[in-house]
Design an enzyme around this catalytic site. Structure first.
Site, short mmCIF file in Angstrom:
data_model
loop_
_atom_site.label_atom_id
_atom_site.label_comp_id
_atom_site.label_asym_id
_atom_site.label_seq_id
_atom_site.Cartn_x
_atom_site.Cartn_y
_atom_site.Cartn_z
CB THR A 1 56.03 -25.71 24.16
OG1 THR A 1 55.37 -26.06 24.51
CG2 THR A 1 56.61 -24.85 23.12
CD GLU B 1 54.47 -21.93 23.54
OE1 GLU B 1 54.43 -21.49 24.26
OE2 GLU B 1 54.40 -22.07 22.81
CE LYS C 1 49.85 -27.77 29.98
NZ LYS C 1 49.60 -26.65 30.79
CD1 TRP D 1 52.66 -28.74 26.74
CD2 TRP D 1 50.60 -28.97 26.59
NE1 TRP D 1 51.91 -27.73 26.63
CE2 TRP D 1 50.23 -27.79 26.83
CE3 TRP D 1 48.77 -29.81 26.54
CZ2 TRP D 1 49.39 -27.17 26.68
CZ3 TRP D 1 47.96 -28.77 26.16
CH2 TRP D 1 48.12 -27.13 26.61
P1 AMP Z 1 52.80 -25.39 28.87
O1 AMP Z 1 53.24 -23.88 28.07
O2 AMP Z 1 52.85 -26.48 29.51
O3 AMP Z 1 52.83 -24.00 30.06
O4 AMP Z 1 50.97 -24.52 28.48
C1 AMP Z 1 50.36 -23.53 28.52
C2 AMP Z 1 49.06 -23.82 27.82
O5 AMP Z 1 47.85 -24.37 28.71
C3 AMP Z 1 48.51 -22.68 27.49
O6 AMP Z 1 48.02 -22.53 25.67
C4 AMP Z 1 46.53 -23.51 28.34
O7 AMP Z 1 46.26 -24.46 26.67
C5 AMP Z 1 46.87 -24.22 29.03
N1 AMP Z 1 46.38 -23.28 30.53
C6 AMP Z 1 47.57 -22.92 31.08
N2 AMP Z 1 46.96 -21.98 32.13
C7 AMP Z 1 45.46 -22.39 31.84
C8 AMP Z 1 44.46 -21.89 33.03
N3 AMP Z 1 44.28 -21.61 34.26
N4 AMP Z 1 43.43 -22.45 32.42
C9 AMP Z 1 42.59 -23.26 31.70
N5 AMP Z 1 43.92 -23.75 30.66
C10 AMP Z 1 45.45 -23.32 30.69
#
Ligand code: AMP
Length: 548
Positions: free
Chosen positions: A189, A334, A445, A450
């Site tokens: 990540t 995670e 994001k 990211w």
């Molecule tokens: P990733 O590890 O790339 O899947 O990113 C996870 C992060 O994406 C989370 O900690 C949030 O900050 C953001 N995220 C994921 N799903 C949502 C959602 N439905 N609404 C807002 N933020 C989200």
């Protein structure tokens, strides 16, 4: 007095058992893949299981030993699916790499994970040729294609052909059973500060996640479904769908690299897709295409949208105009990745439509296997009243307790138990509906990917005319967020917006370059000298990006 122990079989939860189950009980159910070449490939779970066994044999023949990492740089497709099972199922670790990262970062990740084998789609041949010399641990490079599509020559010495490797094996090999806590796969990540970090999943965590994700109050998968994961298999295992689909025996449709609205719509219709999953940006493409061409969706009935907040307007459009139920979900790498999904309880069915919408727009309720809490600045739990907002912490069967190769624990203690801090800020209401209100981690994001604000700031600050720079997320209708760079120039130095943006070229992936630059006299700081990003985000909330 010792406890009475249960007398049940101790059958380890093995990832291979998911595919074996599908081959036995849904043997003739199809897996359809749009290939890089543009044509469609079809076969069945029975075929996939046999070929995955051959992949396991081929990897052993290449010298892989238990625990070795087999990396992929690949789209969603049947060969990628076979490697998922062939590698993990033979006690190797499948390491899916995100090809959208900056090339140097890809090489860094491969070296950090000490990958032994790299399997990649033809799309990425030029990239891998460039990176191969820097991937010091990779012994074998495997192009995921057949002999007819192999290049005549390549800068990679001894480039292997995937189909040659598979065809050389007989499949006379049985899936082994071993400790269910053995590592099955790794996902890096970049949603944290510093270098990307590896989340190492286990067979146990992956199988439990597959069970939970398929439940009716989660993704609600069944053997009657035709599932098309738009979310890439290099993004947290396509949200676990390559595991949940065989668990229930659902038909799988893989879109390959063809992720534009037109290609996806055609595939939804031609394959009778009933269920899909992807980030908001992808759905925007599909909706725009359907509106422009006055098209409908004849079989798609529900989709999970997550990875970024799903705009309420998108939910309304998909539900009201296209009769597709939107399940808003929250998760993270995670957590492999599912944490919460928004589904109504029985008592909510009688609510007025507006009130139902308000609930469904939240990120949702946690599925069994994940517990959550919110804590205030003093580290103490906050009430579940839908108003108090605090740091969101989680614990559960598929939550990491450390990052690959790192000794420092990311966990925090609350009320005598260890919790993983998500970096998200949220409220939770009395019914357990969680809603993200902010983010405490310093990242941006864009379209589900990211962008490290620290990387952007470090590059900007290396420019001789920059005294200080802050990269912040600016709301964007298509990408959800795009980076805006706020710069304080050095006294007496000239620097234009264009010069600043040009400075990023070649230093970071093109799509990560900020959309705009604003110059200010001073960046606000905390007492300890940290930049007050929250204040900057508020100040530039209504900033009009030139790309809007
Ligand atoms: P990733 O590890 O790339 O899947 O990113 C996870 C992060 O994406 C989370 O900690 C949030 O900050 C953001 N995220 C994921 N799903 C949502 C959602 N439905 N609404 C807002 N933020 C989200």
């Amino acid at each position: 007095m010792s406890s009475l122990m249960g007398q049940m079989m101790r059958m380890p939860l093995m990832i291979s058992s998911l595919l074996l189950h599908a081959a036995r009980h849904a043997g003739d159910t199809e897996i359809v893949s749009k290939r890089v070449e543009g044509d469609l490939h079809r076969y069945t779970y029975r075929d996939a299981e046999l070929r995955a066994r051959k992949v396991a044999q081929a990897l052993a023949r290449l010298g892989c030993r238990p625990g070795d990492r087999v990396a992929t740089l690949a789209w969603n497709g049947y060969r990628h699916f076979e490697i998922y099972y062939g590698a993990s199922g033979s006690q190797l670790v499948c390491h899916t790499i995100n090809p959208r990262l900056f090339p140097e970062q890809i090489a860094w990740i491969a070296n950090d994970a000490t990958d032994q084998v790299l399997c990649f789609d033809a799309t990425f041949l030029p990239l891998v040729e460039k990176l191969a010399p820097a991937m010091s641990t990779v012994k074998h490079f495997v192009l995921m294609t057949d002999r007819a599509h192999m290049p005549e020559s390549s800068k990679i010495a001894n480039l292997l052909c995937y189909e040659d490797l598979v065809e050389a094996e007989n499949g006379d090999w049985a899936w082994p059973e071993f400790d269910e806590n053995t590592a099955s796969s790794i996902c890096y990540t970049s949603g944290t500060t510093g270098h990307p970090k590896g989340a190492v999943y286990s067979h146990r965590s992956s199988v439990l996640h597959a069970y939970a994700a398929a439940l009716p109050d989660a993704m609600g998968c069944s053997s009657a479904d035709v599932i098309l994961p738009v979310v890439p298999m290099f993004h947290v295992n396509a949200w676990g769908l390559p595991y949940s689909a065989p668990l229930v025996g659902a038909k799988l449709v893989f879109p390959g690299p063809h992720l534009d609205g037109k290609s996806l719509h055609e595939l939804f219709e031609s394959e009778g897709v009933t269920f899909s999953a992807g980030v908001p940006t992808v759905w925007l493409g599909v909706i725009n295409h359907m509106k422009a061409k006055e098209l409908k969706l004849s079989t798609l009935r529900r989709t999970v949208i997550g990875g970024s907040a799903c705009p309420p307007a998108m939910m309304r459009t998909l539900e009201d105009e296209f009769d597709v139920q939107v399940i808003h979900a929250w998760g993270m790498t995670e957590l492999s990745p599912l944490g919460t999904l928004s589904k109504l309880k029985a008592k909510h069915q009688a609510l007025p439509l507006e009130a139902k919408h308000r609930l469904l727009e939240k990120q949702g309720r946690s599925i069994y296997g994940i517990d959550m809490c919110i804590v205030g600045n003093d580290g103490r739990p906050l009430p579940w009243d839908g108003r108090a907002s605090g740091d969101l912490l989680v614990r559960g069967c598929w939550v990491i307790d450390g990052y690959f190769g790192r000794d420092d624990s990311p966990l925090r203690e609350v009320d005598g138990r260890q919790w993983f801090p998500t970096g998200d800020v949220a409220t939770i209401d009395a019914d357990g509906f969680m809603q993200i209100t902010d983010r405490s981690k310093d990242v941006i994001k864009s379209g589900g990917e990211w962008i490290s604000s620290i990387d952007l700031e470090n590059i900007a600050m290396a420019h001789p005319a920059v005294m200080e720079a802050a990269a912040i997320a600016c709301p964007h209708p298509k990408w959800d967020e795009r980076p805006l760079l706020v710069v304080v120039r050095r006294p007496g130095k000239e620097l234009s917006r264009e010069e600043m943006l040009a400075y990023f070229e070649g230093r970071i992936a093109k799509w990560q370059i900020p959309d705009d630059v604003v110059f200010i006299d001073e960046i606000p700081h905390t007492a300890t000298g940290k930049m007050l990003k929250l204040k900057l985000r508020e100040q530039f909330r209504d900033h009009k990006l030139p790309t809007v």
